[in-house]
Structures are given as C-alpha cells and as structure tokens.
Scaffold this motif. Structure first.
Motif, PDB file in Angstrom:
ATOM      1  N   LYS A   1      -7.091  -0.087   0.993  1.00  0.00           N
ATOM      2  CA  LYS A   1      -7.186  -0.125   2.460  1.00  0.00           C
ATOM      3  C   LYS A   1      -7.350  -1.548   2.976  1.00  0.00           C
ATOM      4  CE  LYS A   1      -9.039   4.497   3.038  1.00  0.00           C
ATOM      5  NZ  LYS A   1     -10.298   5.242   2.998  1.00  0.00           N
ATOM      6  N   SER A   2      -7.891  -2.438   2.138  1.00  0.00           N
ATOM      7  CA  SER A   2      -8.089  -3.817   2.604  1.00  0.00           C
ATOM      8  C   SER A   2      -6.745  -4.481   2.905  1.00  0.00           C
ATOM      9  CB  SER A   2      -8.844  -4.640   1.544  1.00  0.00           C
ATOM     10  OG  SER A   2      -7.971  -5.001   0.479  1.00  0.00           O
ATOM     11  N   GLY A   3      -5.684  -3.981   2.261  1.00  0.00           N
ATOM     12  CA  GLY A   3      -4.346  -4.508   2.521  1.00  0.00           C
ATOM     13  C   GLY A   3      -4.115  -5.902   1.970  1.00  0.00           C
ATOM     14  N   LYS A   4      -5.074  -6.411   1.207  1.00  0.00           N
ATOM     15  CA  LYS A   4      -4.966  -7.792   0.733  1.00  0.00           C
ATOM     16  C   LYS A   4      -4.491  -7.867  -0.718  1.00  0.00           C
ATOM     17  CE  LYS A   4      -8.754  -9.311   3.657  1.00  0.00           C
ATOM     18  NZ  LYS A   4     -10.192  -9.553   3.685  1.00  0.00           N
ATOM     19  N   ILE A   5      -4.561  -6.768  -1.414  1.00  0.00           N
ATOM     20  CA  ILE A   5      -4.329  -6.776  -2.859  1.00  0.00           C
ATOM     21  C   ILE A   5      -3.156  -5.861  -3.190  1.00  0.00           C
ATOM     22  CG2 ILE A   5      -5.455  -6.415  -5.129  1.00  0.00           C
ATOM     23  CD1 ILE A   5      -7.027  -8.342  -3.264  1.00  0.00           C
ATOM     24  N   ILE A   6      -2.324  -6.266  -4.153  1.00  0.00           N
ATOM     25  CA  ILE A   6      -1.269  -5.353  -4.610  1.00  0.00           C
ATOM     26  C   ILE A   6      -1.976  -4.208  -5.319  1.00  0.00           C
ATOM     27  CG2 ILE A   6       0.806  -5.079  -6.030  1.00  0.00           C
ATOM     28  CD1 ILE A   6       0.998  -8.204  -5.996  1.00  0.00           C
ATOM     29  N   THR A   7      -1.853  -3.013  -4.767  1.00  0.00           N
ATOM     30  CA  THR A   7      -2.559  -1.861  -5.332  1.00  0.00           C
ATOM     31  C   THR A   7      -1.539  -0.772  -5.643  1.00  0.00           C
ATOM     32  OG1 THR A   7      -4.380  -2.419  -3.842  1.00  0.00           O
ATOM     33  CG2 THR A   7      -4.532  -0.314  -4.975  1.00  0.00           C
ATOM     34  N   VAL A   8      -1.546  -0.286  -6.869  1.00  0.00           N
ATOM     35  CA  VAL A   8      -0.561   0.715  -7.266  1.00  0.00           C
ATOM     36  C   VAL A   8      -1.268   1.945  -7.816  1.00  0.00           C
ATOM     37  CG1 VAL A   8       1.455   1.200  -8.722  1.00  0.00           C
ATOM     38  CG2 VAL A   8       1.028  -1.136  -7.927  1.00  0.00           C
ATOM     39  N   GLN A   9      -0.945   3.098  -7.220  1.00  0.00           N
ATOM     40  CA  GLN A   9      -1.428   4.340  -7.821  1.00  0.00           C
ATOM     41  C   GLN A   9      -0.388   4.774  -8.848  1.00  0.00           C
ATOM     42  OE1 GLN A   9      -2.796   7.603  -5.306  1.00  0.00           O
ATOM     43  NE2 GLN A   9      -2.128   9.038  -6.871  1.00  0.00           N
ATOM     44  N   ALA A  10      -0.740   4.679 -10.106  1.00  0.00           N
ATOM     45  CA  ALA A  10       0.210   4.981 -11.181  1.00  0.00           C
ATOM     46  C   ALA A  10       0.293   6.487 -11.426  1.00  0.00           C
ATOM     47  CB  ALA A  10      -0.249   4.272 -12.452  1.00  0.00           C
ATOM     48  N   GLU A  11       1.214   6.879 -12.311  1.00  0.00           N
ATOM     49  CA  GLU A  11       1.384   8.313 -12.586  1.00  0.00           C
ATOM     50  C   GLU A  11       0.326   8.847 -13.547  1.00  0.00           C
ATOM     51  OE1 GLU A  11       3.419   5.860 -13.385  1.00  0.00           O
ATOM     52  OE2 GLU A  11       4.746   6.326 -15.060  1.00  0.00           O
TER      53      GLU A  11
END
Lengths: 91, 588
Positions: B257-267
């Motif tokens: 939610k911070s929008g600052k970090i590359i965040t990936v929800q993996a499988e």
C-alpha cells in the motif's frame, strides 16, 4: 399465523451477529425484530437456503422443519454490515 | 500516581472488536499512558469469539483483568475466570439471560468447562454471587436511539463504540479524550460520535474516578507487522515478494500500500522466495515474509541462497504449528526450523526480536548482515508481536545506504576465495558470471572436483565464523542481577513478561535474552546459578542450550496464547522450589 413483526417477516433479515436488529429489504432501512408495519408478509419457505439465527449458520431447505421444531429463529438470509470487511483480519 | 490497568474488549469476530480495541489504545495514549494491546482472534472469518487485551502502564500483558467490556454473552463466559474480584464488567443487559449452552459459536470444550464450574445456568444467576461491578447497558434501546439519527448504520461499529465509550468513561477517561480517539479511528466519525454521546449519557451518573494525565509523548502507535514493514521501507527495501499467510500478510500489504516498493504477490512461497533471490542477484535489496507452513516450502531455496551466496532477508512470523495448527495464534515453534532450514551444510544468520523496538532495529541489521556476508538472514518474530499494538519512538527507524557493490574488473570471480570467505559481489548484468545451485569453482562453473568442493564449503562456513566474530557483542542482551541465584534464558516475544516478572519478584535473577540464535553465541560465562529456560514451545531453546551449555529447568507455554507476567512469576517461584518443568497455561 405468526405474530406480525419484523422477526417473522419475509422482507426482513436479522443482523448476522446481533439478531435483535436487522434490515428491511422493502423499506431499505434498519429495523428491530419486534417492530411491525403494513408491509408485513409472513416468511415464505420456498428458497433453497435459509439463515438460522439461533445456530448462526446457513441451512438447507430440508433442515428448516427441524430447526423450526426446536423454535429456532429462521429467516431468508442474514444481513451483514456494509463495512464488515474492515473488521476482519486480512491474513 | 502510577496507573496500571488490564482490560479486555470481547465480542464476535468481525463485530467491531478491532476498532474498539484501537479506540481504547488511542484514548490511553492521548491521555499520556504507555499502552500495549494484544489482539486475539479466531481463525474463522466471522462470528467466533475474539478479543483485545489491553495493558495500560506497561509493555507486557497481565492477569487478572481489571475490566471487561463484553459485547456479547460469550465474552462474559469466556473471560469470567480471568476477572479480578471487583473488576468492572460492562455488558449488554439482554445478554445476561443467556446460558452457555445457547451460544452457537462457543466451543464444546469451553461449554463443558463452564458447565462443570457453574452448571447450565444463565449469566444472571452465575453473576449473582460475584463481587464484580456490573454495568448492564440496554444496548438494543441505545441502538434504537441511534437509529433515529440515520436509517442505515453499521450495527457492529455502533455497538462497539457504545461499549467502549461507556467503558473508557467509567475507567476514568474524559469525554473529550474518547471523542478524539474516535475521530482518529474513523474517517467519517459522525454517527460513531453520536453513539459515544448516547453511551456516555447512560453511564454519566455512575461512580467513576477521573484518571490523571500521564506523560504525553509524540510517539507512533504501531502493530508489529506495521513496525517491521516501516523498518523495511526505511532500510531501503527495493523488492518484496510474498504469498499471503497469517500472520505475515499485514506486513506485506502495508508495504504494498505504501506504493514505494516493488511488491509481488507470487503464486506460492517457492516462487515468492525465488523472485526475491532473483531481485537480490540483480542488485536490489530484497526480502520475503512468511510463517511456518510457507517457510517449509521455502526450504530448498534457502539452500540455494546459501550455495549461490545470495543476500536475502526472510521475515518468519511464527504461529501455532505444526501444519496449519491454530493459524491465528502465537507460538515460538519455528526456532529449530529456522536454524536448521535448508538441506546440506547451510550456514545462515537467525535473529529474534523481543518487541516492536527490537523488531525495527533487527530489520535494518538483517539487511546489513545479509548483504555483508551474502547469506540468508532469517528474522524470527511471532504472531503475538505481529498483531500487538504499542507505542514506538518516531526516531527508531534507521536509513541504510544503497547496496554496496565491488568494482568491476577483468577476470571477475563471483566466488573468489578470500581470507574472510566473502567474495566480490556484482549484480548480474554488470559482469560475466555463472550463478546456479550447483557446486562451483571461483568463476561459478559447475564442478565436482573434490578440492574445489572442499574449498567452497570451507569458504561458506568461514563467512558464518566471521559473522560470529562481528556479532559476538550483539548476540544477546543481559538484564538484572550479575551475581544471581538463577539465570533465565529466553528469546523473542517472551522478553517483556520476563523483565516485568523479575522486577516484581525482587530477588537476584539474571536474564539473558538471545538476539542471535545462529551462529549460536557462547553463553558459558553468562550462565550463573541455576539455569531456567522460558519459551513458547516444547523445549527448542532448551535443546540448543543443552548442546552448547547447560539447562536446569524449563518453563513452557504450549496453549498458543501469549505469555503473561503473572504466570512467569509463578513459574520462577516453582522452579526455585525445585520444579524442573513448568507448563504455563494462562489465557483464553
């Protein structure tokens, strides 16, 4: 014939957690289980699933008679707060 | 005047307990008190009993409770035996006619215990003989009054605000403080403030004692999940991959939610750690977060990270295991799992934090260690810290410089043998190299040569030895008496309960709190007198300590609930009276 009050009305669904309050789908507002009005329609048992307020669970139509015989509170469905998700853990 | 209060707010899961607890915490912080709030919730989505346990004036949980705000009958039944003799009980007057046998969400085990203690009686009858201060509010009537204001309201968020407002007011907070807390909780608090007005009006003439102002400080109020998430962002995290799992998800969602970090929800978790390792190889500061079951899936990749010497921080939020166990409850059962994770000889660092402040400090330290020694660092935390909310110093967060890379040069050897075992690191793309899971030579080419193999194993082990030297001063904290009768050894979230228990007992006790569990520090000089290990598992730290030093007794928490100060006091007394094994069973 059942008493003409919201708790026995086809238009009314009790809150899923607090059964004394619920939602009227005709008037589109909250009302309380003991309230009554001119729009009362007795609960019609024609659905596939119902809400048992006593057990706080969804039951199938075949189970309804058994729950009624135990004097459980049956309604067409349960009403949930529009923002209930905010109170549920996300994990 | 020192204010020390323990209270609980109980009700249906999904019924506004979260908001009510946060309002209470906010209100006490606004008043200037130290607070600690532990959220205990059921693993079903909605309807089962959940509660917030709040300590005012301390950083650990205490029993018995001074007050209970019960939004339903089940809460009263559940906490009845945890109440002090003259505790304040605020409840719905209509719930008092309820019998335990009539509550569909209550577990059969609890119903059985209640029936054994009280028979199948309604609360009215059970409470007759108690000396509790009972304030039974006509919640239905109060809700009717509120519904005149607006045709549609959130029922749960009206009833919880009414309960908590009445409770806080009777506990001595003024209306203005409660109002500010509610305004801070909801973005559009109009109807909630009206609910507060109605509830306070109902109890305004009852006996109460106004609480004095505490020491007002400008601090953050954070959950453990939020504290770690903010520490990761502050540390310069570039990449986070995860697969959702309790109690890690709230940390990862906060970062997303911070929008600052590359965040990936993996499988799945295997992909999550794989992605983070790939990002780290590319030069990004990378991390993944999970809990026990997810970490099981990550095990092969932990070995890969060791073999390929890839820096990564794995935040492991322990919960009650094995398997799915009790997914939303706490434990410290993954200590050995973390230390011995991965197959083969897999040197790694395992850090454990005792509270929110340490979790923030250790997050930055985990990145530093991972990158310096090019190894996986497992940061051990647990569900208790994850969902507990407390105040944190605004300046606790450290900023780390960007990742440091070696100079590019001709003949770059990714796995060059060096004195300290640490090879030059360049991100893939900046130099020619081979990275794989296979044993390799200095360049990275696969090899089965026995000499190369031996050199590489010794090189990887040398890095951990070097880490051990660097960490020797920081591997544990020592509190209390230095010439004690007993030494307590523990790790993680048991810290504050142990500290407070020692303070209360007023006898010479030393407390060694382990911060680094791998490489395991040399504690031989620290263990004075009889050694008692306190932990929330069946004896994992005891096992390690027996291997490295000695243990005379253990106090274990096995019921998947937090550790309370009072049961630690009892456990220490029992140990001093000769008991070798104490099971701490407090909590509902």
């Amino acid at each position: 014939m059942k008493e003409r009050k919201c708790a026995n009305c086809n238009n009314w669904s009790p809150h899923n957690l607090y059964s004394f309050v619920g939602y009227c789908y005709e008037k589109k507002k909250l009302s309380f289980s003991e309230y009554f009005c001119e729009l009362f329609i007795e609960l019609e048992l024609e659905e596939e699933f119902y809400w048992c307020g006593t057990c706080r669970s969804i039951i199938e139509s075949e189970e309804v008679k058994e729950h009624i015989s135990k004097r459980h509170r049956i309604s067409r469905r349960a009403f949930m707060d529009p923002d209930y998700r905010e109170e549920i853990y996300e994990g | 005047m020192k204010v020390d209060l323990s209270l609980a707010i109980g009700g249906f899961q999904g019924g506004g307990i979260e908001s009510a607890g946060q309002i209470a915490l906010r209100a006490f912080v606004l008043k200037g008190y130290e607070v600690f709030g532990s959220r205990e919730f059921h693993s079903n989505i909605i309807g089962a009993h959940s509660y917030y346990h709040i300590r005012v004036g301390g950083k650990a949980l205490r029993l018995p409770l001074d007050a209970l705000i019960a939004l339903d009958a089940e809460s009263i039944f559940t906490h009845l035996q945890s109440l002090s003799k003259e505790a304040l009980l605020i409840c719905d007057q209509y719930s008092l006619t309820t019998k335990a046998s009539e509550i569909p969400s209550m577990s059969k085990a609890l119903k059985r215990r209640i029936e054994q203690n009280y028979g199948d009686l309604s609360l009215n009858k059970i409470l007759t003989d108690q000396e509790l201060k009972i304030v039974a509010l006509p919640m239905r009537d109060l809700l009717k009054e509120l519904s005149h204001e607006r045709s549609m309201i959130s029922v749960s968020k009206a009833l919880n605000v009414m309960g908590i407002s009445a409770g806080l007011y009777l506990l001595g907070l003024n209306k203005e403080t409660i109002k500010k807390a509610i305004e801070g909780q909801f973005s559009n608090p109009g109807i909630n403030l009206k609910a507060m007005e109605i509830a306070i009006e109902k109890v305004k003439d009852l006996e109460r004692k106004e609480l004095p102002d505490g020491k007002k400080e400008d601090k953050l109020i954070l959950s453990g999940n939020e504290a770690v998430a903010m520490a990761k962002i502050s540390s310069g995290l570039d990449f986070l991959s995860f697969y959702p799992i309790t109690p890690a998800t709230d940390e990862t969602l906060f970062i997303e939610k911070s929008g600052k970090i590359i965040t990936v929800q993996a499988e799945d978790e295997i992909s999550a750690i794989g992605m983070a390792l790939g990002a780290s190889l590319a030069g990004l500061r990378a991390s993944t977060s999970t809990s026990g079951p997810g970490f099981s899936l990550m095990n092969e990749m932990v070995s890969f990270a060791v073999q390929a010497e890839i820096p990564i921080v794995i935040t492991l939020w322990m919960r009650s295991s094995p398997s799915t166990g009790i997914a939303t409850r706490t434990s410290q059962q993954d200590l050995l799992h973390a230390i011995f994770s991965g197959h083969g000889d897999t040197p790694k660092v395992v850090i454990a934090s005792g509270d929110h402040s340490e979790a923030i400090e250790d997050t930055a330290r985990a990145f530093e260690l991972a990158e310096k020694f090019q190894i996986p660092v497992i940061h051990l935390l647990d569900k208790f810290i994850a969902s507990a909310i407390t105040t944190v110093d605004k300046n606790a967060f450290r900023t780390l410089p960007k990742r440091d890379f070696s100079e590019n040069s001709d003949g770059y050897l990714r796995y060059k043998i060096t004195e300290d075992g640490i090879s030059p690191f360049l991100p893939i793309g900046r130099a020619t190299m081979i990275v794989s899971s296979l044993e390799h030579d200095e360049y990275g080419s696969a090899t089965e040569d026995p000499v190369d193999r031996e050199k590489m194993i010794l090189k990887r082990i040398k890095k951990l030895e070097k880490a051990s030297e660097v960490l020797s001063e920081e591997s544990y904290s020592v509190y209390g008496d230095h010439e004690p009768e007993i030494t307590i050894v523990s790790f993680g979230s048991t810290k504050n309960a142990i500290m407070e228990a020692i303070e209360e007992l007023k006898i010479p006790i030393k407390f060694v709190q382990l911060r680094i569990l791998s490489p395991f520090p040399d504690l031989s000089k620290e263990l004075v007198g009889k050694v008692l290990v306190i932990e929330s598992n069946a004896g994992q730290l005891s096992f390690l300590l027996k291997v490295h030093c000695r243990v005379d007794g253990t106090a274990k928490k096995l019921n998947a609930r937090p550790i309370y100060v009072d049961e630690v006091v009892k456990a220490i007394k029992a140990f001093m009276n000769g008991e070798k094994e104490v099971i701490m069973s407090e909590g509902v």
